[in-house]
Design an enzyme around this catalytic site. Structure first.
Site, PDB file in Angstrom:
ATOM      1  N   TYR A  17       0.806  -1.449  -0.059  1.00  0.00           N
ATOM      2  CA  TYR A  17       0.110  -0.072   0.092  1.00  0.00           C
ATOM      3  C   TYR A  17       0.868   1.351   0.025  1.00  0.00           C
ATOM      4  CZ  TYR A  17      -4.445  -2.307   0.247  1.00  0.00           C
ATOM      5  OH  TYR A  17      -5.423  -3.074  -0.061  1.00  0.00           O
ATOM      6  N   ASP A  71       9.619  -7.295  -4.524  1.00  0.00           N
ATOM      7  CA  ASP A  71       8.630  -7.851  -3.431  1.00  0.00           C
ATOM      8  C   ASP A  71       8.909  -9.469  -3.615  1.00  0.00           C
ATOM      9  OD1 ASP A  71       5.887  -6.680  -2.182  1.00  0.00           O
ATOM     10  OD2 ASP A  71       6.034  -8.777  -2.434  1.00  0.00           O
ATOM     11  N   THR A  98       5.212  -4.112   9.155  1.00  0.00           N
ATOM     12  CA  THR A  98       5.871  -3.903  10.527  1.00  0.00           C
ATOM     13  C   THR A  98       4.622  -4.639  11.582  1.00  0.00           C
ATOM     14  OG1 THR A  98       5.661  -1.664  10.905  1.00  0.00           O
ATOM     15  CG2 THR A  98       8.087  -2.783  10.645  1.00  0.00           C
ATOM     16  N   THR A 120      15.599   1.779  13.073  1.00  0.00           N
ATOM     17  CA  THR A 120      16.541   1.905  11.864  1.00  0.00           C
ATOM     18  C   THR A 120      18.019   1.637  12.347  1.00  0.00           C
ATOM     19  OG1 THR A 120      14.925   3.944  11.636  1.00  0.00           O
ATOM     20  CG2 THR A 120      17.149   4.030  10.456  1.00  0.00           C
ATOM     21  N   LYS A 131       5.954   9.392  13.989  1.00  0.00           N
ATOM     22  CA  LYS A 131       5.252   8.516  13.351  1.00  0.00           C
ATOM     23  C   LYS A 131       4.358   7.879  14.185  1.00  0.00           C
ATOM     24  CE  LYS A 131       2.716   6.305  10.568  1.00  0.00           C
ATOM     25  NZ  LYS A 131       2.641   5.718   9.431  1.00  0.00           N
ATOM     26  N   ASN A 163      -0.003   8.387  15.092  1.00  0.00           N
ATOM     27  CA  ASN A 163      -1.454   7.558  15.079  1.00  0.00           C
ATOM     28  C   ASN A 163      -1.597   7.243  16.663  1.00  0.00           C
ATOM     29  OD1 ASN A 163      -1.262   7.406  12.384  1.00  0.00           O
ATOM     30  ND2 ASN A 163      -0.377   5.476  12.353  1.00  0.00           N
ATOM     31  N   ARG A 167     -11.854  25.608  21.776  1.00  0.00           N
ATOM     32  CA  ARG A 167     -10.649  24.862  21.818  1.00  0.00           C
ATOM     33  C   ARG A 167     -10.852  23.389  22.012  1.00  0.00           C
ATOM     34  NH1 ARG A 167      -9.868  29.488  23.626  1.00  0.00           N
ATOM     35  NH2 ARG A 167     -10.735  29.123  25.641  1.00  0.00           N
ATOM     36  N   CYS A 189      -2.853   0.460  10.950  1.00  0.00           N
ATOM     37  CA  CYS A 189      -1.684   1.629  11.729  1.00  0.00           C
ATOM     38  C   CYS A 189      -2.272   1.868  12.944  1.00  0.00           C
ATOM     39  CB  CYS A 189      -1.806   2.663  10.449  1.00  0.00           C
ATOM     40  SG  CYS A 189      -1.399   2.261   8.763  1.00  0.00           S
ATOM     41  N   PHE A 230     -13.125  -1.014   6.770  1.00  0.00           N
ATOM     42  CA  PHE A 230     -12.621  -0.675   7.980  1.00  0.00           C
ATOM     43  C   PHE A 230     -12.734   1.006   8.134  1.00  0.00           C
ATOM     44  CE2 PHE A 230      -8.629   0.687   5.967  1.00  0.00           C
ATOM     45  CZ  PHE A 230      -8.169   1.984   6.897  1.00  0.00           C
TER      46      PHE A 230
HETATM   47  N1  SAJ Z   1     -12.038   6.418  13.022  1.00  0.00           N
HETATM   48  C1  SAJ Z   1     -13.130   6.522  14.320  1.00  0.00           C
HETATM   49  N2  SAJ Z   1     -13.549   7.917  14.345  1.00  0.00           N
HETATM   50  C2  SAJ Z   1     -12.967   8.998  13.865  1.00  0.00           C
HETATM   51  C3  SAJ Z   1     -11.799   8.678  13.072  1.00  0.00           C
HETATM   52  C4  SAJ Z   1     -11.288   7.561  12.426  1.00  0.00           C
HETATM   53  O1  SAJ Z   1     -13.571   5.713  14.668  1.00  0.00           O
HETATM   54  O2  SAJ Z   1     -13.210  10.074  14.185  1.00  0.00           O
HETATM   55  C5  SAJ Z   1     -11.698   5.080  12.874  1.00  0.00           C
HETATM   56  C6  SAJ Z   1     -11.902   4.612  11.279  1.00  0.00           C
HETATM   57  O3  SAJ Z   1     -13.343   4.312  11.050  1.00  0.00           O
HETATM   58  C7  SAJ Z   1     -11.104   3.506  10.971  1.00  0.00           C
HETATM   59  C8  SAJ Z   1      -9.884   3.869  12.064  1.00  0.00           C
HETATM   60  O4  SAJ Z   1     -10.344   4.802  12.871  1.00  0.00           O
HETATM   61  O5  SAJ Z   1     -11.458   2.334  11.444  1.00  0.00           O
HETATM   62  C9  SAJ Z   1      -8.503   4.327  11.346  1.00  0.00           C
HETATM   63  O6  SAJ Z   1      -9.081   5.347  10.254  1.00  0.00           O
HETATM   64  P1  SAJ Z   1      -8.076   6.843  10.040  1.00  0.00           P
HETATM   65  O7  SAJ Z   1      -8.947   7.603   8.979  1.00  0.00           O
HETATM   66  O8  SAJ Z   1      -8.187   7.523  11.299  1.00  0.00           O
HETATM   67  O9  SAJ Z   1      -6.790   6.478   9.625  1.00  0.00           O
HETATM   68  P2  SAJ Z   1      -5.915   5.107   8.621  1.00  0.00           P
HETATM   69  O10 SAJ Z   1      -5.573   4.043   9.433  1.00  0.00           O
HETATM   70  O11 SAJ Z   1      -6.679   5.174   7.359  1.00  0.00           O
HETATM   71  O12 SAJ Z   1      -4.621   6.369   8.178  1.00  0.00           O
HETATM   72  C10 SAJ Z   1      -3.929   6.658   9.464  1.00  0.00           C
HETATM   73  C11 SAJ Z   1      -3.622   8.138   9.356  1.00  0.00           C
HETATM   74  N3  SAJ Z   1      -3.065   8.681  10.345  1.00  0.00           N
HETATM   75  C12 SAJ Z   1      -3.530   9.930  11.053  1.00  0.00           C
HETATM   76  O13 SAJ Z   1      -4.239  10.330  10.667  1.00  0.00           O
HETATM   77  C13 SAJ Z   1      -2.635  10.287  12.058  1.00  0.00           C
HETATM   78  C14 SAJ Z   1      -2.595   8.297   7.974  1.00  0.00           C
HETATM   79  O14 SAJ Z   1      -1.710   9.707   7.987  1.00  0.00           O
HETATM   80  C15 SAJ Z   1      -1.372   7.305   8.235  1.00  0.00           C
HETATM   81  O15 SAJ Z   1      -0.326   7.467   7.187  1.00  0.00           O
HETATM   82  C16 SAJ Z   1      -2.059   5.872   8.289  1.00  0.00           C
HETATM   83  O16 SAJ Z   1      -2.617   5.841   9.589  1.00  0.00           O
HETATM   84  C17 SAJ Z   1      -0.684   4.873   8.644  1.00  0.00           C
HETATM   85  O17 SAJ Z   1      -0.316   4.395   7.393  1.00  0.00           O
HETATM   86  O18 SAJ Z   1       0.000   5.109   9.501  1.00  0.00           O
END
Ligand code: SAJ
Length: 422
Positions: free
Chosen positions: A13, A33, A85, A126, A212, A216, A252, A266, A331
């Site tokens: 991805y 790969d 990972t 790293t 990173k 998350n 705020r 992630c 998801f």
């Molecule tokens: N979710 C909620 N409520 C929210 C926001 C998200 O329940 O208000 C849930 C989503 O439905 C989903 C999960 O969280 O199940 C994750 O979704 P997401 O859109 O928050 O994130 P990912 O996993 O698609 O991508 C994240 C991103 N990280 C951040 O926004 C801090 C992305 O920028 C990263 O590159 C990616 O993880 C990664 O590869 O680590």
């Protein structure tokens, strides 16, 4: 520094879009790969993953001759490692993919090469990667021993792109560049400047790794707050969606949205990398993981309560007579990615405990995944609206937003995303 040939190890991805974007800037890219089927498909100009517009970019890159995939590494000027990972059963990070990738590229390294770890990694990974490379190549020098004078430059540059928007975010997002030395960072900046329009910000490798994980974990903790609020509000008979809308009017306060749990590979994984390094200190981060991980079972309990309430109101029926419909499997909204999806988990649990029909509505797929195909039926929304006695809304896909409660033939609706209107 000029990079004529760039090798991307791990064509998933992150790796595949990154390889394709370098190739679109007319760089010779060798994708590596271990999956022969994926390699064959890419060499035909096709893709094995779902990401908007990626098929076009890869097709062009391959047909114009800039991108080629292989299972065995070849010499290049820069190597980007973008392998998974995951964590092991005890939530300890599993670095075995990074180790294999390091040992695979070791033999083809030459003095002056740059090796970048892009995979989301625990702090110290790293340096560990550099140690594995040094083990493979005692004839070359590495930053941990030779500092700025090393033959090989090593950096961590975590990917931070949002699935569904990868091609845009790869180019536009700022990039955190954590070199093992200053020279390593500068080399990595000149590599990313080939396509990154955001700022490339230099730091050390350990800070880049932690950065990173922090991003998350920040999101995970904030979603856990919303999820915990939804559980509290249920107990207190308060509409959590209205509550959050109101609280967010404070200048705020910016609360995220509750849901059936946190999916993807992630946000539900990375916080554990912090917890595993500092188990006695990462209490809030661990608690957030537990809140989010417990949410799917809470939803299953809500469905059980709805079934009991339906049967009480309809005493001539038994659970086997009831049709349950789950709306959404992905998801997150408007994608077809079912990996690590709480909606999948809930559907599996319901299929195991519910003796009657279980309908699934997932507008983004044409076929149910194998694990559900014998126990569930794929239906469209209209059919579920007509047939279901219990409705469980799991994903806020655009097709489901604003559906009226009255459009279902039943009032027993468990809405985990707050999108059904009265
Ligand atoms: N979710 C909620 N409520 C929210 C926001 C998200 O329940 O208000 C849930 C989503 O439905 C989903 C999960 O969280 O199940 C994750 O979704 P997401 O859109 O928050 O994130 P990912 O996993 O698609 O991508 C994240 C991103 N990280 C951040 O926004 C801090 C992305 O920028 C990263 O590159 C990616 O993880 C990664 O590869 O680590």
């Amino acid at each position: 520094m000029s990079f004529e040939t760039i090798s991307v190890v791990g064509l998933g991805y992150i790796g595949l879009p990154t390889a394709a974007v370098f190739a679109s800037r007319k760089k010779k890219v060798i994708g590596v790969d271990v999956n022969q089927a994926a390699v064959d498909l890419i060499n035909k100009g096709q893709i094995h993953i779902v990401e908007p517009d990626l098929d076009l970019v890869v097709h062009t890159a391959v047909t114009e001759g800039y991108l080629r995939a292989t299972i065995s590494p070849e010499p290049a000027d820069a190597f980007l490692i973008a392998v998974p990972t995951p964590f092991k059963d005890d939530h300890q990070p599993d670095l075995s993919y990074i180790e294999s990738a390091s040992r695979a590229i070791g033999p083809v390294l030459k003095s002056g090469d740059l090796v970048i770890l892009e995979s989301t990694s625990p702090v110290g990974a790293t340096e560990q990667m550099s140690a594995w490379l040094a083990e493979c190549r005692p004839d070359l020098t590495f930053p941990q021993h030779a500092g700025e004078e090393s033959d090989i430059r090593i950096a961590h540059c975590p990917e931070r792109v949002l699935p569904g928007h990868v091609l845009r975010e790869l180019v536009q997002n700022d990039r955190v560049i954590g070199g093992m030395t200053d020279r390593c960072s500068k080399a990595a900046v000149s590599l990313y400047q080939i396509f990154v329009e955001g700022e490339c910000v230099i730091t050390g490798a350990r800070t880049a790794e932690m950065c990173k994980l922090t991003e998350n974990s920040f999101r995970d903790v904030n979603i856990a707050f919303a999820n915990e609020l939804s559980i509290i509000c249920e107990e207190l008979d308060i509409n959590v969606w209205e509550l959050i809308r109101l609280a967010n009017r404070h200048p705020r306060v910016s609360i995220l949205q509750p849901g059936p749990g946190v999916g993807g590979h992630c946000i539900a994984v990375d916080p554990w990398f912090i917890v595993s390094k500092t188990p006695d200190l990462a209490n809030l981060i661990r608690a957030a993981r537990k809140v989010n991980d417990s949410k799917p079972e809470w939803v299953v309990d809500k469905v059980k309560i709805a079934v009991a309430s339906f049967l009480q109101a309809n005493p001539t029926k038994t659970a086997s007579d009831l049709t349950v419909a789950c709306l959404g499997l992905a998801f997150k909204p408007d994608i077809d990615d079912l990996r690590e999806s709480p909606a999948m988990l809930i559907s599996h649990r319901l299929s195991a405990i519910h003796p009657g029909r279980l309908l699934i509505v997932e507008p983004n797929i044409k076929k149910l995944p194998r694990t559900l195909e014998n126990s569930c039926e794929l239906h469209d929304l209209l059919s579920a609206q007509e047939k279901a006695d219990i409705v469980v809304l799991l994903v806020d896909h655009k097709q489901f937003k604003g559906i009226k409660l009255s459009s279902f033939r039943t009032p027993w609706v468990v809405d985990t995303r707050g999108v059904i209107s009265n």
